[in-house]
Scaffold this active site. Structure first.
Site, mmCIF file in Angstrom:
data_model
loop_
_atom_site.group_PDB
_atom_site.id
_atom_site.type_symbol
_atom_site.label_atom_id
_atom_site.label_comp_id
_atom_site.label_asym_id
_atom_site.label_seq_id
_atom_site.Cartn_x
_atom_site.Cartn_y
_atom_site.Cartn_z
ATOM 1 N N HIS A 94 -6.312 -9.297 -8.578
ATOM 2 C CA HIS A 94 -5.147 -8.830 -7.826
ATOM 3 C C HIS A 94 -5.586 -7.977 -6.639
ATOM 4 C CE1 HIS A 94 -1.011 -7.857 -6.990
ATOM 5 N NE2 HIS A 94 -1.341 -6.583 -6.901
ATOM 6 N N SER A 95 -5.028 -8.289 -5.452
ATOM 7 C CA SER A 95 -5.288 -7.549 -4.225
ATOM 8 C C SER A 95 -6.797 -7.569 -3.922
ATOM 9 C CB SER A 95 -4.737 -6.125 -4.350
ATOM 10 O OG SER A 95 -4.633 -5.499 -3.094
ATOM 11 N N MET A 96 -7.474 -6.431 -3.851
ATOM 12 C CA MET A 96 -8.910 -6.449 -3.638
ATOM 13 C C MET A 96 -9.599 -7.317 -4.695
ATOM 14 S SD MET A 96 -11.717 -3.298 -3.539
ATOM 15 C CE MET A 96 -11.922 -3.170 -5.331
ATOM 16 N N ALA A 98 -8.605 -10.046 -5.905
ATOM 17 C CA ALA A 98 -8.529 -11.464 -5.555
ATOM 18 C C ALA A 98 -9.713 -11.864 -4.682
ATOM 19 C CB ALA A 98 -7.218 -11.758 -4.840
ATOM 20 N N SER A 123 -4.140 -13.166 -6.534
ATOM 21 C CA SER A 123 -2.824 -12.529 -6.589
ATOM 22 C C SER A 123 -2.721 -11.395 -5.569
ATOM 23 C CB SER A 123 -2.584 -11.983 -8.011
ATOM 24 O OG SER A 123 -1.452 -11.150 -8.062
#
Length: 253
Positions: A94-96, A98, A123
């Site tokens: 998720h975010s970083m 990803a 994500s």
């Protein structure tokens, strides 16, 4: 060389399931910790052996030297995962996380031409080739907290206790520095299939930026848009868990 399987400071197995047929590797957002994925581990414990990555500088790794570079992060995590490649892997970042999932997968594929993840879930993050001029890591502590509040909205589960948040500020700032200075290798792509998950009201990722992940895989590509902001997944656990379960079973490309 990575650590031996059971003594790695990078890996948390909240619900060990060594008899599983696949492993799920979870990589948290900037400033996040392995415990962010505890609910996912709990929910999917019957479907996979879940490995949650713990970055240095937080929780039980608070005294460990910080990493402020995505390539250094990805090199370290890929090395730590090598003892766990006896089962097929699914990545969820998720975010970083990803971007790290993508870079770790790319390294594992380069090291072994036969390796391919069952799926890579990216994500809450724009494609590696999409750049924004962001400098949150240069703000004062109040400015960094404001950014985290913007992204988490009213979900206190994401933001957590602000006093603890400020104690973790060096790690948070280091993560922001890493992701904001990240530049992907031109033409970087993986063989593994990518599924992008994005919120329709994410202030840091537009639909076009999410769609751009398509150019980063030579395998299958899918994108799912959910209602919500940057942490849309907090309110979309049922459909997201269904997608991940399907990938773990090998029933999705």
């Amino acid at each position: 060389m990575g650590a031996q399987r059971e003594d790695s400071v990078w890996i948390r197995r909240f619900h060990p399931m060594p008899e599983s047929r696949a492993r799920l590797v979870c990589l948290p957002h900037a400033g996040g910790s392995a415990s962010f994925f505890f609910p996912m581990s709990q929910t999917l414990s019957s479907s996979a052996d879940v490995l949650c990555v713990q970055y240095p500088g937080r929780q039980d790794r608070r005294q460990d030297p910080l990493i402020e570079d995505i390539d250094e992060y990805a090199d370290a995590i890929a090395a730590e995962l090598k003892p766990w490649l006896d089962l097929p892997l699914v990545f969820f970042g998720h975010s970083m996380g990803a971007v790290l999932a993508f870079e770790v997968t790319r390294r594992l594929e380069e090291a072994d031409p036969e390796f391919s993840a069952l799926a890579l879930f990216a994500s809450g993050r724009r494609a590696p080739s999409r750049y924004r001029d962001e400098n949150v890591h240069r703000r004062d502590d109040d400015g960094v907290v404001r950014e985290m509040k913007l992204l988490s909205g009213t979900d206190s589960r994401v933001l957590g206790n602000e006093e603890i948040l400020r104690m973790a500020m060096p790690a948070i700032r280091g993560d922001y520095k890493a992701i904001e200075n990240y530049r992907s290798v031109p033409g970087a792509a993986v063989r593994s299939p990518i599924t992008v998950l994005t919120g329709d009201n994410d202030p840091r990722t537009s639909l076009e930026e999410a769609e751009a992940w398509r150019s980063h895989t030579t395998g299958a590509f899918d994108i799912r848009v959910f209602p919500g902001g940057h942490f849309f997944l907090a309110g979309q656990q049922v459909p997201i868990m269904s997608l991940v379960t399907e990938a773990l079973s090998g029933s999705r490309p």
